[in-house]
Write a protein that holds these residues in place. Structure first.
Motif, short mmCIF file in Angstrom:
data_model
loop_
_atom_site.label_atom_id
_atom_site.label_comp_id
_atom_site.label_asym_id
_atom_site.label_seq_id
_atom_site.Cartn_x
_atom_site.Cartn_y
_atom_site.Cartn_z
N LEU A 85 4.17 3.56 -0.11
CA LEU A 85 3.25 3.24 -1.20
C LEU A 85 4.07 2.68 -2.38
O LEU A 85 4.12 3.29 -3.45
CB LEU A 85 2.46 4.48 -1.64
N PRO A 86 4.73 1.56 -2.19
CA PRO A 86 5.68 1.06 -3.18
C PRO A 86 5.09 0.77 -4.55
O PRO A 86 5.82 0.79 -5.55
CB PRO A 86 6.25 -0.21 -2.53
N ARG A 87 3.81 0.51 -4.64
CA ARG A 87 3.20 0.21 -5.95
C ARG A 87 2.61 1.45 -6.62
O ARG A 87 2.06 1.36 -7.72
CB ARG A 87 2.13 -0.87 -5.80
N ALA A 88 2.77 2.59 -5.99
CA ALA A 88 2.21 3.82 -6.56
C ALA A 88 2.95 4.20 -7.83
O ALA A 88 4.17 4.11 -7.91
CB ALA A 88 2.31 4.95 -5.55
N ARG A 89 2.20 4.63 -8.83
CA ARG A 89 2.79 5.16 -10.07
C ARG A 89 2.87 6.66 -9.90
O ARG A 89 1.86 7.34 -9.74
CB ARG A 89 1.92 4.80 -11.27
N VAL A 90 4.10 7.18 -9.92
CA VAL A 90 4.35 8.59 -9.68
C VAL A 90 4.78 9.24 -10.99
O VAL A 90 5.67 8.74 -11.67
CB VAL A 90 5.43 8.78 -8.60
N THR A 91 4.13 10.36 -11.35
CA THR A 91 4.48 11.09 -12.57
C THR A 91 4.69 12.56 -12.24
O THR A 91 4.37 13.00 -11.14
CB THR A 91 3.37 10.95 -13.64
N GLU A 102 -0.74 8.47 -9.29
CA GLU A 102 -1.91 7.91 -9.96
C GLU A 102 -2.51 6.82 -9.09
O GLU A 102 -1.79 6.06 -8.44
CB GLU A 102 -1.54 7.37 -11.34
N LEU A 103 -3.82 6.76 -9.08
CA LEU A 103 -4.55 5.76 -8.30
C LEU A 103 -5.16 4.73 -9.25
O LEU A 103 -5.33 5.00 -10.44
CB LEU A 103 -5.64 6.45 -7.47
N PRO A 104 -5.50 3.55 -8.74
CA PRO A 104 -6.09 2.52 -9.61
C PRO A 104 -7.38 3.02 -10.28
O PRO A 104 -8.12 3.81 -9.70
CB PRO A 104 -6.40 1.38 -8.64
N PRO A 105 -7.63 2.56 -11.51
CA PRO A 105 -8.86 2.95 -12.21
C PRO A 105 -10.09 2.68 -11.32
O PRO A 105 -10.14 1.67 -10.61
CB PRO A 105 -8.87 2.05 -13.45
N GLY A 106 -11.02 3.61 -11.38
CA GLY A 106 -12.24 3.45 -10.60
C GLY A 106 -12.15 4.02 -9.19
O GLY A 106 -13.16 4.10 -8.49
N VAL A 155 3.12 11.22 3.90
CA VAL A 155 2.96 10.04 3.06
C VAL A 155 2.58 8.83 3.91
O VAL A 155 1.76 8.01 3.49
CB VAL A 155 4.23 9.76 2.22
N PHE A 156 3.12 8.72 5.10
CA PHE A 156 2.73 7.64 6.00
C PHE A 156 1.23 7.74 6.30
O PHE A 156 0.50 6.74 6.25
CB PHE A 156 3.54 7.72 7.30
N THR A 157 0.76 8.96 6.57
CA THR A 157 -0.68 9.19 6.82
C THR A 157 -1.49 8.86 5.57
O THR A 157 -2.53 8.19 5.66
CB THR A 157 -0.92 10.64 7.26
N LEU A 158 -1.02 9.29 4.42
CA LEU A 158 -1.72 9.02 3.17
C LEU A 158 -1.82 7.52 2.91
O LEU A 158 -2.86 7.01 2.48
CB LEU A 158 -1.02 9.71 2.00
N ALA A 159 -0.76 6.79 3.20
CA ALA A 159 -0.78 5.33 3.02
C ALA A 159 -1.86 4.71 3.90
O ALA A 159 -2.56 3.80 3.47
CB ALA A 159 0.59 4.74 3.33
N GLY A 160 -2.01 5.23 5.11
CA GLY A 160 -3.07 4.75 5.98
C GLY A 160 -4.45 5.04 5.43
O GLY A 160 -5.36 4.20 5.49
N VAL A 161 -4.63 6.22 4.86
CA VAL A 161 -5.91 6.59 4.24
C VAL A 161 -6.22 5.66 3.07
O VAL A 161 -7.33 5.18 2.91
CB VAL A 161 -5.90 8.08 3.79
N LEU A 162 -5.23 5.40 2.25
CA LEU A 162 -5.45 4.54 1.07
C LEU A 162 -5.73 3.10 1.45
O LEU A 162 -6.43 2.40 0.73
CB LEU A 162 -4.23 4.62 0.13
N ARG A 163 -5.22 2.65 2.56
CA ARG A 163 -5.48 1.28 3.02
C ARG A 163 -6.92 1.12 3.52
O ARG A 163 -7.41 0.01 3.64
CB ARG A 163 -4.51 0.89 4.11
#
Length: 165
Positions: A85-91, A102-106, A155-163
């Motif tokens: 998830l290279p574009r993910a903002r991690v805090t 963090e996920l995109p607004p909306g 995280v690999f599984t999560l990336a699939g869910v987010l796609r």
């Protein structure tokens, strides 16, 4: 006035129920009365064992080892997020045993968390942790329990869910 509190719950085991409270002398009577009213005191045998662990240096050794292991797991999670998830903002990277993606607004983070749960992983929707204040959607990811390989797979599984969105 200041009271100092601490706990061995995260470092050793939540079930141990060992913590401490150092209060100003003028508070000691009311604090002791409140403690007695709440539960008649703590577990004596466990307190003595913990005191021995501290006195012998075992607790310090355990904390150093636990910090190394948690850092290894955190770094593995961050590496997996960077890869998958290279574009993910991690805090929250330096806080506790979890971080926030963090996920995109909306984005409906509750639905994402439910979809992830169906896929076998269990992030927490950030929005479920707020009382009133609005904020960005996101997922809370814990890393205290799992090995680096399990974290990478999650995280690999999560990336699939987010796609799937």
């Amino acid at each position: 006035m200041v009271a100092h509190t601490g706990s061995a719950s995260k470092a050793l085991a939540p079930g141990l129920r060992i913590g401490w409270l150092v209060v100003p002398p003028e508070w000691s009577g009311s604090v002791l009365a409140a403690k007695e009213a709440a539960d008649l005191g703590g577990p004596v045998l466990e307190q003595l064992a913990f005191a021995e662990l501290i006195a012998g240096g075992g607790y310090d050794r355990h904390l150093r080892a636990a910090r190394r292991e948690h850092r290894r797991r955190r770094d593995a999670l961050l590496d997996a997020l960077t890869r998958h998830l290279p574009r993910a903002r991690v805090t929250g990277i330096a806080a506790g045993l979890h971080l926030v993606v963090e996920l995109p607004p909306g984005t409906d983070d509750r639905r994402i968390a439910e979809d992830a749960a169906r896929a076998g992983i269990a992030p927490i929707a950030l929005s479920t942790l707020r009382l009133d204040a609005p904020g960005p959607p996101g997922l809370v990811l814990g890393y205290a329990r799992d090995s680096p390989s399990v974290l990478h797979a999650a995280v690999f599984t999560l990336a699939g869910v987010l796609r799937l969105d």
